[in-house]
Structure formats: structure tokens, C-alpha cells
Write a protein that holds these residues in place. Sequence first.
Motif, short mmCIF file in Angstrom:
data_model
loop_
_atom_site.label_atom_id
_atom_site.label_comp_id
_atom_site.label_asym_id
_atom_site.label_seq_id
_atom_site.Cartn_x
_atom_site.Cartn_y
_atom_site.Cartn_z
N ARG A 140 -10.67 70.27 -38.33
CA ARG A 140 -10.81 70.66 -36.90
C ARG A 140 -10.67 72.22 -37.07
O ARG A 140 -9.75 72.85 -37.70
CB ARG A 140 -9.32 70.35 -36.13
N GLU A 142 -9.53 74.95 -35.76
CA GLU A 142 -8.42 75.19 -34.86
C GLU A 142 -8.84 76.68 -34.48
O GLU A 142 -9.16 77.35 -35.42
CB GLU A 142 -7.06 75.12 -35.56
N ARG A 151 -0.37 73.91 -39.57
CA ARG A 151 -1.66 73.57 -38.76
C ARG A 151 -2.77 74.31 -39.41
O ARG A 151 -2.99 75.46 -39.40
CB ARG A 151 -1.58 74.78 -37.46
MG MG Z 1 -4.57 69.80 -31.82
#
Ligand code: MG
Length: 566
Positions: A140, A142, A151
Motif C-alpha cells: 500500500r 501509504e 506502518r
Molecule cells: Mg490503512
Amino acid sequence: MRFSRAFIPTTKEAPSDAVLASHIFLTRAGFTSQVAAGLYNYLPLGKRVLKKIEQIVNEEMNKVGAQEVDLSFVTPADLWEESGRIEKFGKELLRFRDRKENLFVLGPTHEEMMVNLVRNRVTSYKQLPLNLYQIKTKFRDEARPRFGLMRGREFVMKDGYSFHATQEDLDREFEMMEAAYKRILVRLGLDFRVVEADSGAIGGSGSKEIMVIADSGEDTIAICDSCEYGANVETAERASRSEVPQAPESDFNKFSTPNVKSIEDLEAFFKVDAYYTMKCVAKKMHYEDGDQVVLFFLRGDDDLQEVKAVNAAEALEVEDVSEEELKALGLVPGFMGPLDMDKVPCVFDTSLKGATQMICGANEKDQHFVGVDMSVLDEALFADIYTAKEGDGCPHCEGKLLYKKGIEVGHIFKLGTTYSKPLKADFLNEKGQAEPLIMGTYGMGISRLIAATIEQHHDEKGCIWTKETAPYSVNIMVSNIKDEAQLAFGEKLYQQLQEVGVEVIIDDRKERFGFKMKDAELIGFPFTIIVGKELVNGNVQVLERATLEKRAVFAEKIFDDIMERL
Ligand code: MG
Ligand code: ATP
């Protein structure tokens, strides 16, 4: 493993952007190394921990009859067009073209792929239920990759999907998966809470998050101090107030209120409790076909919960709006009220339904209405849009709500037919009629769990691994490897422990004792057996990492002693 041969590059330096203990220690202790923003290498120790977590997840998934698969990481963008998610996922979705100009994405989650695998293969109720999962790299892009493994952009997720003929069967599977997830977290030795989560448009109790309790968590959860209730603050409910403040008494009237704009100003000006004032929060809501300003009204002592606001307004996202934008719409910031509001849509918190003696803006500069009876707005849109606060009553018992910080390590969700419908994944029911498959989805952040473990288990010296996550359970530290007796004793113990299957590492490096000790503490092996000077008196020492407690043990008893502790 021999430390002298191991690739464990420990360092004193923490990454310059690291703020979380897990990010600092996992890097310093040589578990992971950063490649670029949100991209990480797993070094041997990190890979061992990752595999251990995967193993536990695999075991628990097998127990409940979920079957492991492995779907292609590179996913045709067509599937994302079919589900309609290619737009919604936005820039998190990494897209690229192959040499034939076909568009692909790197899988950030695999609902589309899984439905595509199952459609036209599972065609009858007789083949249901079915539960498939994988443990796989996800990507992802991000917006703010940070906090190390917490993350990342590339990360490891366990993603599972179940298929059912009826809602009841999905409910049963969902409960079973929740129980399996709890067993995984218990085995990992983590303090956690399963909480109700936002389920967007689907609603109901169809979404739960598994939160590891840690002060550094990005999520706030509201939990009851006496029952099991817990919810992400985005969706947390509260009991209705049992005692309300004394109401002001006044007939409906317009009042001049020069420069009285905030709730505090109103409280002071009218000498009333904020409960009887009306708060208006303007937000810009994003919809597929454009933006729209919406006014959200609450009691003055409540705060807007944006996720609830998005759901109530059936929007995709929410954004702040400037005073200039409001004025351009003919609104009067500071004095906005619900009466005769025809400029923009309004949503009212349910606590305002039928409220009387309210004070609200009159949509004119320096003017407020008093003695407002909300029953005139009975036909308006009412929804729960408040934020449950600490100290509010639990919605299920007499207890009070507490706030805690949590790290979301898992998310289980009753999808229903959200994907099977657009992707036309039908089955024939008992009557021979075609129906879309009913689905559940079950995610778990495997790499995030490594970080979460250290967030919950560390001290100022480094990592403290739990029994089931430790890269090695026992570290045998030969204090001075030039001492033949020490080395021989260490080597023998190393062999003995290996023979009975204990995961053991021997620190046979030609380094100073203090240096080796610092590494042992930084890496966080549950037990370090120190074979040192005391060996001539028949003693070794055992350091327990969690407590930093050191005990002398008879050298001849050490094998039994450590086996008992493991
Ligand atoms: Mg998320
Ligand atoms: P978050 O709100 O933290 O962004 P999410 O709601 O996007 O998470 P899901 O789509 O439900 O997450 O993914 C399932 C699980 O994958 C999450 O519960 C989390 O543990 C993990 N996860 C999600 N995004 C990341 C990431 N960027 N890095 C590491 N793990 C992640």
C-alpha cells in the motif's frame, strides 16, 4: 546458532526518524533494516520472529478448517475496475503496466482476487462454507509510512475470506474466527482487546478490530471498566445520560448576542449549561460526484465523531472547511443554526431529538434563538454522530467508559455481498436459484505484530520477547572464550539443549563480557546463561530478560533448571 557466525549487526545508532521503541530496538538489535520509506529487510533474527508468528497463525487457522492458498501478488487492474475499488483506493494502490501495456496493481488486499478464484468454481450451496487464507506480502503506497514495521508500504498480512450460503452461517464463522484470533493473541503473549469497529455503510456488529494495548497505539479505544464492552472511539456508544442539568426557562425568542460565538461564550452569556446550547460543526464531505458542505448539530457538551459523520451523511470522506467557503455559501460562521436552514444539508445528533429549551444560532450575525423546541425538526436526519468520552456510561451495563490506546493488529469484517455482487460470484441455493455468495473477511497484520509485541514488551535496554515470539529462547554466553573450561561447558550445554529441541544460540564471540551482555539485553532473549568465572566454584548464572533478575545456579543443575523454565 553460533553468535560468531550469525548475521546480527547490532548498533548503538537508532534511525534518525525513529520515535517508537519497536522501530528503534528492532533496528538497533539487527532484526530489520530500512531500504526506503516504508520498505524493510528482515535479517535472520527478524525472519525467525516473522516465521514464528506465521506458524502460530497457520496452526490456529488449520484448527478451524481454513485452508491456505497463495494468490498472485500482481493483480490485474480489471478486477479492481469490476469491484469499483480502483477509484476508492486512490493513491495507496500502486499501478503499473507490463510490456504489453496491460494495467496491473500490487495487491494491497485480495478480496477481488479471492472472489475471482472462487467464482465459477464454487457454484452450489453444497460446496459451502469455504474459508481460504494466505500469509502474504501486501503493498500500500501509504501517504505517511512511519514507525518502522508498524506502518510500512510493503508489509506482511494474513488475509482470509469465507464464503457462505446464508447470513446465519457467516455469523457462525465470524464468531469462530474471532475465537481463533483471540487464541493467536493469547499464544503470542499479548495483552489485547477485541473491540467493535466502524463497519461503514454495512453497519451493525459486523466489524471488529483486535487491538494490542500500548500507549504508543494510533487508535483510541473506549472500554468499559466493568464489562467486556470495547469499541474503537470512531464507533463507541454510550448510555444515555441519567441525570441532565437544570434546564433554562425561556419562551422562543431571538436574542442579540454580540460576538458570542463559541459554546463557552454562550454558556457565560446565558449562564446555562453547554447541554442546552447547540454546537454546529461544518464539514466538507466528499462524494463520488463531488463535494458538499454539511452542517452537523450536536449538544454543546458533545464533540463530533468524524467517522460517524461520514456514515450518517453517506459520504466517502470528510475534510475541514474554511470560514471563507462557508461565507461564500451564505452561511454565518459562529451563528449557524438549524431553523430555516435551506442552504446546505444538516445532520442532527440523536440526543437533540425532541430536545427543548435549546439555544442555537439564528443564521444572522450576532443573533441567537433561545427556547428552541427541536420537535419542529422531527423530520430531519437524526443519527449518532457524537464522540463517546471517558467517564460516559457504558451502553451495556452500569460501568463507565475508559480510554486506552491500541495498535490495530487484526480486523474481521462481515462483508455480505459487497464484492460477490459486482463481481457476479453466484451460487445456486437449495431451490436452484442463483444468489450472490455471502462473505466474511479476516485480516491480521503479521509484520505489524512484531512491532506491537515490542511496543508492549520492552524496557530502556531493548526488546523483551515473549515465549512464543523469541528468535531464540536461550542464549549461552561464554564470558571468556579463551577459558577452556568455560568454552567446553558452554559447548556441551549448547549441544544438550539443541538435542532436546530448544532454540539456543551460543555467544562464542571474542568480545568483552560487557559488550556481549549489552547485545543480549538489546536483542532480548528470554534467558541468558552466563558461563563465567564462577564456573570454577561449580556455578553459572541465569539472567531472565523480562525482570533482569540474575540467579546463581549449580552448573550441574542448569540443564534441568532451564528446561523447567521453558
Ligand atoms: Mg490503512
Ligand atoms: P490502518 O487503519 O492501521 O491503516 P487498515 O484499516 O488499513 O489499517 P486493514 O485493511 O483492515 O487495515 O488490514 C488488515 C490488517 O493489516 C490491519 O489490521 C493491520 O494489522 C495490517 N496493516 C494494514 N496496513 C498496514 C501497514 N501499512 N503496515 C503494516 N500493517 C498494516
